[in-house]
Scaffold this motif. Structure first.
Motif, PDB file in Angstrom:
ATOM      1  N   VAL A  85       1.138  -0.849   0.179  1.00 19.08           N
ATOM      2  CA  VAL A  85       0.184   0.039  -0.357  1.00 19.08           C
ATOM      3  C   VAL A  85       1.056   1.158  -0.072  1.00 19.08           C
ATOM      4  O   VAL A  85       0.831   2.492  -0.349  1.00 19.08           O
ATOM      5  CB  VAL A  85      -0.700   0.109   1.181  1.00 19.08           C
ATOM      6  CG1 VAL A  85      -1.789   1.115   1.313  1.00 19.08           C
ATOM      7  CG2 VAL A  85      -1.657  -1.302   1.718  1.00 19.08           C
ATOM      8  N   LEU A  86       1.746   1.631   0.657  1.00 17.75           N
ATOM      9  CA  LEU A  86       3.161   2.636   1.099  1.00 17.75           C
ATOM     10  C   LEU A  86       3.640   2.599  -0.417  1.00 17.75           C
ATOM     11  O   LEU A  86       3.595   3.610  -0.866  1.00 17.75           O
ATOM     12  CB  LEU A  86       3.599   2.574   1.963  1.00 17.75           C
ATOM     13  CG  LEU A  86       3.438   2.158   3.349  1.00 17.75           C
ATOM     14  CD1 LEU A  86       4.521   1.491   4.031  1.00 17.75           C
ATOM     15  CD2 LEU A  86       2.797   3.661   4.169  1.00 17.75           C
ATOM     16  N   ARG A  87       4.308   1.503  -1.056  1.00 15.81           N
ATOM     17  CA  ARG A  87       4.401   1.796  -2.294  1.00 15.81           C
ATOM     18  C   ARG A  87       3.925   2.697  -3.940  1.00 15.81           C
ATOM     19  O   ARG A  87       4.235   3.113  -4.627  1.00 15.81           O
ATOM     20  CB  ARG A  87       5.113   0.796  -3.378  1.00 15.81           C
ATOM     21  CG  ARG A  87       6.202  -0.226  -2.137  1.00 15.81           C
ATOM     22  CD  ARG A  87       7.288   0.877  -3.071  1.00 15.81           C
ATOM     23  NE  ARG A  87       7.821  -0.089  -3.565  1.00 15.81           N
ATOM     24  CZ  ARG A  87       8.273   1.634  -4.793  1.00 15.81           C
ATOM     25  NH1 ARG A  87       7.803   2.373  -4.878  1.00 15.81           N
ATOM     26  NH2 ARG A  87       8.209   0.582  -5.935  1.00 15.81           N
ATOM     27  N   LYS A  88       1.623   2.446  -3.151  1.00 13.12           N
ATOM     28  CA  LYS A  88       1.434   2.631  -4.002  1.00 13.12           C
ATOM     29  C   LYS A  88       1.586   4.631  -4.458  1.00 13.12           C
ATOM     30  O   LYS A  88       1.700   5.706  -5.224  1.00 13.12           O
ATOM     31  CB  LYS A  88       0.191   2.344  -4.255  1.00 13.12           C
ATOM     32  CG  LYS A  88       0.549   1.175  -4.335  1.00 13.12           C
ATOM     33  CD  LYS A  88      -1.428   1.055  -3.962  1.00 13.12           C
ATOM     34  CE  LYS A  88      -2.081  -0.724  -4.469  1.00 13.12           C
ATOM     35  NZ  LYS A  88      -3.239  -1.391  -4.303  1.00 13.12           N
ATOM     36  N   GLY A  89       1.390   5.150  -3.014  1.00 17.31           N
ATOM     37  CA  GLY A  89       1.578   6.336  -3.212  1.00 17.31           C
ATOM     38  C   GLY A  89       3.450   6.823  -2.759  1.00 17.31           C
ATOM     39  O   GLY A  89       3.995   8.451  -2.389  1.00 17.31           O
ATOM     40  N   LEU A  90       4.282   5.881  -2.700  1.00 13.81           N
ATOM     41  CA  LEU A  90       5.314   6.792  -2.321  1.00 13.81           C
ATOM     42  C   LEU A  90       7.170   5.790  -3.173  1.00 13.81           C
ATOM     43  O   LEU A  90       6.358   4.372  -3.373  1.00 13.81           O
ATOM     44  CB  LEU A  90       6.285   6.463  -0.295  1.00 13.81           C
ATOM     45  CG  LEU A  90       5.216   6.766   0.270  1.00 13.81           C
ATOM     46  CD1 LEU A  90       5.621   6.343   1.526  1.00 13.81           C
ATOM     47  CD2 LEU A  90       5.911   8.300   0.289  1.00 13.81           C
ATOM     48  N   THR A  91       7.812   6.478  -3.019  1.00 12.75           N
ATOM     49  CA  THR A  91       8.702   5.470  -3.743  1.00 12.75           C
ATOM     50  C   THR A  91       9.208   4.712  -2.744  1.00 12.75           C
ATOM     51  O   THR A  91       9.066   5.339  -1.345  1.00 12.75           O
ATOM     52  CB  THR A  91      10.080   6.933  -4.206  1.00 12.75           C
ATOM     53  OG1 THR A  91      10.979   7.402  -3.040  1.00 12.75           O
ATOM     54  CG2 THR A  91       9.840   7.356  -5.834  1.00 12.75           C
ATOM     55  N   VAL A  92      10.704   3.661  -3.169  1.00  9.38           N
ATOM     56  CA  VAL A  92      11.373   3.018  -1.727  1.00  9.38           C
ATOM     57  C   VAL A  92      11.870   3.394  -1.290  1.00  9.38           C
ATOM     58  O   VAL A  92      11.811   3.695   0.299  1.00  9.38           O
ATOM     59  CB  VAL A  92      12.195   1.943  -2.715  1.00  9.38           C
ATOM     60  CG1 VAL A  92      13.089   1.198  -1.080  1.00  9.38           C
ATOM     61  CG2 VAL A  92      11.394   0.553  -3.435  1.00  9.38           C
ATOM     62  N   PRO A  93      12.831   5.462  -1.402  1.00  7.97           N
ATOM     63  CA  PRO A  93      13.161   5.755  -0.610  1.00  7.97           C
ATOM     64  C   PRO A  93      12.436   6.417  -0.400  1.00  7.97           C
ATOM     65  O   PRO A  93      12.971   6.642   1.764  1.00  7.97           O
ATOM     66  CB  PRO A  93      14.826   6.500  -1.409  1.00  7.97           C
ATOM     67  CG  PRO A  93      14.730   5.578  -2.817  1.00  7.97           C
ATOM     68  CD  PRO A  93      13.648   4.832  -2.384  1.00  7.97           C
ATOM     69  N   GLY A  94      11.652   6.709  -0.313  1.00 13.44           N
ATOM     70  CA  GLY A  94      10.297   7.497   0.423  1.00 13.44           C
ATOM     71  C   GLY A  94      10.308   6.502   1.582  1.00 13.44           C
ATOM     72  O   GLY A  94       9.284   7.637   2.407  1.00 13.44           O
ATOM     73  N   VAL A  95       9.704   5.596   1.414  1.00 11.13           N
ATOM     74  CA  VAL A  95       9.294   4.920   2.316  1.00 11.13           C
ATOM     75  C   VAL A  95       9.796   4.683   3.360  1.00 11.13           C
ATOM     76  O   VAL A  95       9.366   4.523   4.278  1.00 11.13           O
ATOM     77  CB  VAL A  95       8.612   3.699   1.667  1.00 11.13           C
ATOM     78  CG1 VAL A  95       8.461   2.463   2.855  1.00 11.13           C
ATOM     79  CG2 VAL A  95       7.766   3.071   0.734  1.00 11.13           C
TER      80      VAL A  95
END
Length: 305
Positions: A85-95
């Motif tokens: 779910v997080l990856r739908k709105g964030l890049t991996v570094p963003g996560v």
């Protein structure tokens, strides 16, 4: 001679009556011992570990201000469970960067504060998807189809993180909570007004001169976007009130500070952004949410006096 498998049951009788079998009375039989299978041991150990983690999480959820240990534990669990779910709105570094943000907020303001950040993330991501294809064709859509990297994470959350650590260092959680909520309220209001304006705004005006400009222009506002942003600010403040993050007075301060900071961000975008190379959109966002937090905290101080 063949001994039966139940010899350990027969031998006591034989030993009491040696005449039955003179050979068997000299035989020593070991009783079987029960040894746990390695796989069973590992399963029991894993279950015990999961039970321990569940107890720790239960303890964390009950605390209003759990602290850094529980903040790290809870956020790690949530991020592992909800990574897709997080990856739908964030890049991996963003996560990865948002993990620190989430852990800090949970540590200071508990499950309620963490829930507010999650609501910002979910609604902010959803509103970014409004008429995405149309915005992409017009060249006014968010980069990476709305996925946000580390700079965007800090552009949304740096003020909230500062408020969280200030609360833990000073112990004055109620005061800093107002600033934290105001910062995220302002960012959600800004995101909603911007994305709704780009998707549905019929006429957009430059906030400084009220000159008509194309949708997506820095510093441009529309009636549709402005109303949506104001509505989002009051809705978010109302949610914070409902879950006990702020009181009624704090909710009004939060909504007012968010709206003022949102308008200031539009003004800053029209006057400075694009003319000063180092003043990126993410930096403007940091200024906006910091202003919202500062206004709400200043209002809290004035009202207390």
């Amino acid at each position: 001679m063949m001994l039966c498998r139940n010899a350990h049951q027969v031998l006591p009788t034989v030993r009491r009556n040696p005449s039955l079998c003179p050979v068997l009375r000299h035989v020593h039989v070991h009783r079987p011992c029960l040894v746990a299978h390695p796989s069973r041991k590992s399963k029991l150990g894993a279950r015990a570990a999961l039970d321990s983690i569940a107890q720790e999480l239960g303890t964390a959820l009950k605390q209003a201000h759990p602290g850094p240990y529980y903040g790290s534990l809870f956020t790690t669990f949530v991020f592992i469970a909800g990574f897709k779910v997080l990856r739908k709105g964030l890049t991996v570094p963003g996560v990865l960067h948002s993990w620190f943000l989430g852990a800090s907020i949970f540590a200071a303001f508990g499950a309620g504060g963490f829930g507010l950040v999650c609501m910002y993330f979910l609604f902010g991501t959803l509103v970014t998807k409004l008429k995405l294809e149309q915005k992409q064709k017009e060249g006014i859509a968010e980069a990476r189809s709305g996925q946000r990297g580390p700079a965007s994470v800090w552009g949304s959350g740096i003020a909230g993180v500062v408020c969280a650590w200030a609360a833990m260092l000073t112990g004055n959680f109620t005061f800093w909570q107002v600033g934290f909520v105001a910062s995220f309220c302002s960012k959600l209001s800004d995101t909603v007004s911007s994305e709704v304006g780009k998707a549905y705004g019929k006429t957009t005006y430059l906030v400084t001169t009220f000159e008509r400009v194309p949708r997506g222009t820095e510093g441009a506002v529309s009636l549709e976007g402005t109303l949506a942003g104001v509505g989002a600010a009051f809705a978010y403040a109302g949610l914070a009130l409902a879950i006990g993050q702020v009181d009624a007075q704090g909710a009004l301060l939060v909504a007012a500070a968010a709206i003022v900071a949102n308008l200031f961000e539009s003004y800053l975008g029209a006057v400075v952004q694009g003319r000063v190379g180092w003043l990126t959109n993410d930096l403007v966002n940091m200024i906006q949410i910091s202003l919202a937090a500062a206004l709400a905290l200043a209002g809290k101080v004035l009202l207390v006096q």
